[in-house]
Scaffold this motif. Structure first.
Motif, PDB file in Angstrom:
ATOM      1  N   SER A  16       0.830  -1.174   0.076  1.00  0.00           N
ATOM      2  CA  SER A  16       0.113   0.059   0.114  1.00  0.00           C
ATOM      3  C   SER A  16       0.845   1.219   0.064  1.00  0.00           C
ATOM      4  CB  SER A  16      -0.933   0.147   1.121  1.00  0.00           C
ATOM      5  OG  SER A  16       0.123   0.275   2.234  1.00  0.00           O
ATOM      6  N   GLY A  17       0.379   2.375  -0.294  1.00  0.00           N
ATOM      7  CA  GLY A  17       1.015   3.594  -0.125  1.00  0.00           C
ATOM      8  C   GLY A  17       1.375   4.058   1.262  1.00  0.00           C
ATOM      9  N   ALA A  18       0.526   3.646   2.164  1.00  0.00           N
ATOM     10  CA  ALA A  18       0.669   3.803   3.560  1.00  0.00           C
ATOM     11  C   ALA A  18       2.071   3.020   3.894  1.00  0.00           C
ATOM     12  CB  ALA A  18      -0.403   3.436   4.448  1.00  0.00           C
ATOM     13  N   TYR A  25       0.269  13.631   4.526  1.00  0.00           N
ATOM     14  CA  TYR A  25      -0.787  13.092   4.407  1.00  0.00           C
ATOM     15  C   TYR A  25      -1.153  12.368   5.991  1.00  0.00           C
ATOM     16  CZ  TYR A  25      -3.182   8.357   3.248  1.00  0.00           C
ATOM     17  OH  TYR A  25      -3.951   7.198   2.894  1.00  0.00           O
ATOM     18  N   ASP A  57       6.456  12.517  -0.776  1.00  0.00           N
ATOM     19  CA  ASP A  57       5.125  11.675  -1.211  1.00  0.00           C
ATOM     20  C   ASP A  57       4.821  12.428  -2.530  1.00  0.00           C
ATOM     21  OD1 ASP A  57       2.636  10.855  -1.487  1.00  0.00           O
ATOM     22  OD2 ASP A  57       2.432  10.570   0.510  1.00  0.00           O
ATOM     23  N   ALA A  65       1.633   6.275  -3.530  1.00  0.00           N
ATOM     24  CA  ALA A  65       0.445   5.155  -3.486  1.00  0.00           C
ATOM     25  C   ALA A  65       0.362   4.830  -4.859  1.00  0.00           C
ATOM     26  CB  ALA A  65      -0.677   6.025  -2.780  1.00  0.00           C
ATOM     27  N   THR A  69      -1.617   2.879  -5.686  1.00  0.00           N
ATOM     28  CA  THR A  69      -3.257   2.792  -5.563  1.00  0.00           C
ATOM     29  C   THR A  69      -3.760   3.947  -6.301  1.00  0.00           C
ATOM     30  OG1 THR A  69      -2.677   2.359  -3.176  1.00  0.00           O
ATOM     31  CG2 THR A  69      -4.964   2.514  -3.674  1.00  0.00           C
ATOM     32  N   LYS A  70      -3.210   4.835  -6.560  1.00  0.00           N
ATOM     33  CA  LYS A  70      -3.883   6.283  -7.110  1.00  0.00           C
ATOM     34  C   LYS A  70      -3.570   6.244  -8.612  1.00  0.00           C
ATOM     35  CE  LYS A  70      -4.921   7.344  -2.817  1.00  0.00           C
ATOM     36  NZ  LYS A  70      -4.133   8.057  -2.021  1.00  0.00           N
ATOM     37  N   TRP A 108      -8.430   8.177  -4.448  1.00  0.00           N
ATOM     38  CA  TRP A 108      -8.642   9.096  -5.739  1.00  0.00           C
ATOM     39  C   TRP A 108      -7.674   8.608  -6.459  1.00  0.00           C
ATOM     40  CZ3 TRP A 108      -3.805  11.567  -6.263  1.00  0.00           C
ATOM     41  CH2 TRP A 108      -3.141  11.753  -5.225  1.00  0.00           C
TER      42      TRP A 108
HETATM   43  C1  PLP Z   1      -3.664   7.602  -0.601  1.00  0.00           C
HETATM   44  C2  PLP Z   1      -2.349   8.201  -0.113  1.00  0.00           C
HETATM   45  C3  PLP Z   1      -1.217   7.407   0.310  1.00  0.00           C
HETATM   46  C4  PLP Z   1      -1.710   6.322   1.036  1.00  0.00           C
HETATM   47  O1  PLP Z   1      -1.894   5.276  -0.074  1.00  0.00           O
HETATM   48  P1  PLP Z   1      -2.582   3.770   0.293  1.00  0.00           P
HETATM   49  O2  PLP Z   1      -2.427   2.956  -0.918  1.00  0.00           O
HETATM   50  O3  PLP Z   1      -4.229   4.253   0.349  1.00  0.00           O
HETATM   51  O4  PLP Z   1      -1.992   3.231   1.660  1.00  0.00           O
HETATM   52  C5  PLP Z   1      -0.315   8.000   0.744  1.00  0.00           C
HETATM   53  N1  PLP Z   1      -0.036   9.234   0.304  1.00  0.00           N
HETATM   54  C6  PLP Z   1      -1.117  10.009  -0.299  1.00  0.00           C
HETATM   55  C7  PLP Z   1      -0.689  11.657  -0.674  1.00  0.00           C
HETATM   56  C8  PLP Z   1      -2.145   9.647  -0.644  1.00  0.00           C
HETATM   57  O5  PLP Z   1      -3.022  10.418  -0.986  1.00  0.00           O
END
Ligand code: PLP
Length: 405
Positions: A101-103, A127, A199, A221, A223-224, A353
């Motif tokens: 994950s990004g976290a 964040y 970040d 992330a 994810t985004k 997002w």
């Molecule tokens: C969503 C987000 C993260 C974390 O990503 P996850 O994959 O949801 O854990 C980190 N930094 C920023 C700026 C984000 O918006």
């Protein structure tokens, strides 16, 4: 017999035939990086390798397995290596470490610099989970954390201590979108030999290339925007010169690894990233400008708007802007806000997002601050502009704002 044939993927340094022609545009890089059709029966996309055990054909190969690129699933498979290569090409990195994950990309980067007495500098608009990781994991471990005003610039020199071990940046900051002066902060850090990490999720690594500016770690992330379809959790740590080997080992020691299906989906998303980013950029600016003229809106926080305090920095350092920005509604009670939000047709309400779809949520940045105040005089909102036609989004928003009554 060559059981271990999946090792035949070329190493990360293989840049393809265009190297002699100079370095390709990012759009081209996104189409080609990490692909090795010759190693995968000609398939355009790297296949999904499900593997934990990797077999070695001889005792000698087993004895020297530390030299093998693919040696155990946790260290990586051809699928995850392909994604690492593609992110490295995008970010201009020496190498990339993937996380679930990004976290976790954030937490691993923090942890890899942590020890009792180490001092971290974290922007006050970081964040939320980055702040929580500092407060709930780093500080109990004995790390000292100072949250700094994101507008500090070269003034960060005054916050340095002898044992400052990491300076964190985020550009722009989550929810409030202030632009840090990256070169000014990096110059201070470099003069003292202090590592920096950013970040880079907002720009997706596409509109900002922090490693070229001297930042040591660019965290995203995945994810985004890398994934872009709201269906995968993913994190990436792109490492600057001399930083990769240690981070890769650190992640392996932590047991951080990524499933091949997720890696495949993120890589697939990256192939169309340039088209998506350019469209997010255009549409978000159009909607941000429209919002700026609405009587219900106090202020729009979008660095590509000339009215934004971070505009000059954005223009200097970025090649574009993503689909995420903020705005402040004039004071509104929850029932009226609900009337607006609940009737929206194309804007979803939810975390995250960077997907193809638009989102809108109210936020509460004041709850995530300790060094600065956030008192904008109204309700802070965060919008993600997806790939819908901007005209449809504007019509939906216009009707929603009318419902505020
Ligand atoms: C969503 C987000 C993260 C974390 O990503 P996850 O994959 O949801 O854990 C980190 N930094 C920023 C700026 C984000 O918006």
């Amino acid at each position: 017999m060559t059981l271990n044939t999946i090792e035949t993927s070329p190493p990360a340094s293989a840049d393809g035939p265009s190297e002699a022609l100079g370095s390709p545009d990012l759009k081209t890089t996104l189409c080609h990086a990490g692909r090795h059709p010759e190693a995968h029966s000609g398939a355009v996309n790297v296949p999904v390798y499900h593997a934990s055990t990797i077999l070695f054909p001889t005792l000698q190969a087993l004895d020297t397995k530390a030299e093998a690129r693919v040696r155990y699933g946790r260290r990586g498979t051809p699928t995850t290596y392909a994604l690492e290569e593609a992110v490295s090409a995008l970010e201009g990195a020496e190498g990339t470490v993937l996380t679930p994950s990004g976290a976790m990309a954030i937490t691993l980067t923090l942890l890899s610099h942590a020890r009792p007495g180490a001092h971290f500098l974290i922007p006050d608009n970081a964040y939320g989970p980055c702040r929580h990781a500092c407060n709930e994991i780093m500080i109990p471990m004995g790390v000292e954390v100072t949250f700094y005003d994101p507008a500090i610039g070269a003034g960060i020199a005054e916050l340095l201590r002898d044992d400052t071990a990491l300076i964190w940046l985020e550009a722009p900051g989550s929810q409030t979108f202030e632009m840090p002066d990256i070169p000014a902060i990096v110059a201070v850090a470099k003069a003292k030999g202090i590592p920096t990490a950013i970040d880079n999720t907002w720009a997706g690594g596409y509109f900002l290339r922090p490693l070229a500016m001297g930042v040591d770690f660019s965290v995203q992330a995945g994810t985004k925007y890398l994934c872009g379809h709201s269906d995968v959790m993913s994190g990436t740590i792109a490492c600057g010169p001399g930083r990769h080997a240690r981070m890769k080992d650190f992640a392996a020691r932590m047991g951080a690894c990524v499933g091949p299906d997720d890696a495949y989906l993120v890589l697939r998303g990256m192939r169309t990233m340039s088209v998506r980013m350019e469209q997010h950029y255009r549409a978000a600016v159009e909607i941000a400008e429209w919002l700026e003229d609405r009587p219900e809106v106090l202020r729009v926080m979008h660095p590509a708007l000339p009215s934004d305090p971070g505009h000059a920095i954005w223009k200097r350092d970025f090649t574009g802007a993503s689909g995420l920005f903020g705005f402040i509604l004039k004071p509104v009670d929850r029932p009226r806000l609900a009337r607006m939000m609940d009737g929206l047709r194309f804007f979803g309400m939810g975390a995250s997002w960077g997907g193809f779809e638009s989102l809108l949520i109210p936020t509460n940045p004041a709850a995530l601050r300790s060094a600065t105040n956030w008192a904008p005089g109204g309700q802070t909102m965060r919008m993600h502009v997806g790939l819908e036609a901007p005209g449809d989004l504007i019509a939906d928003l216009a009707a929603g704002l009318e419902r505020l009554g």
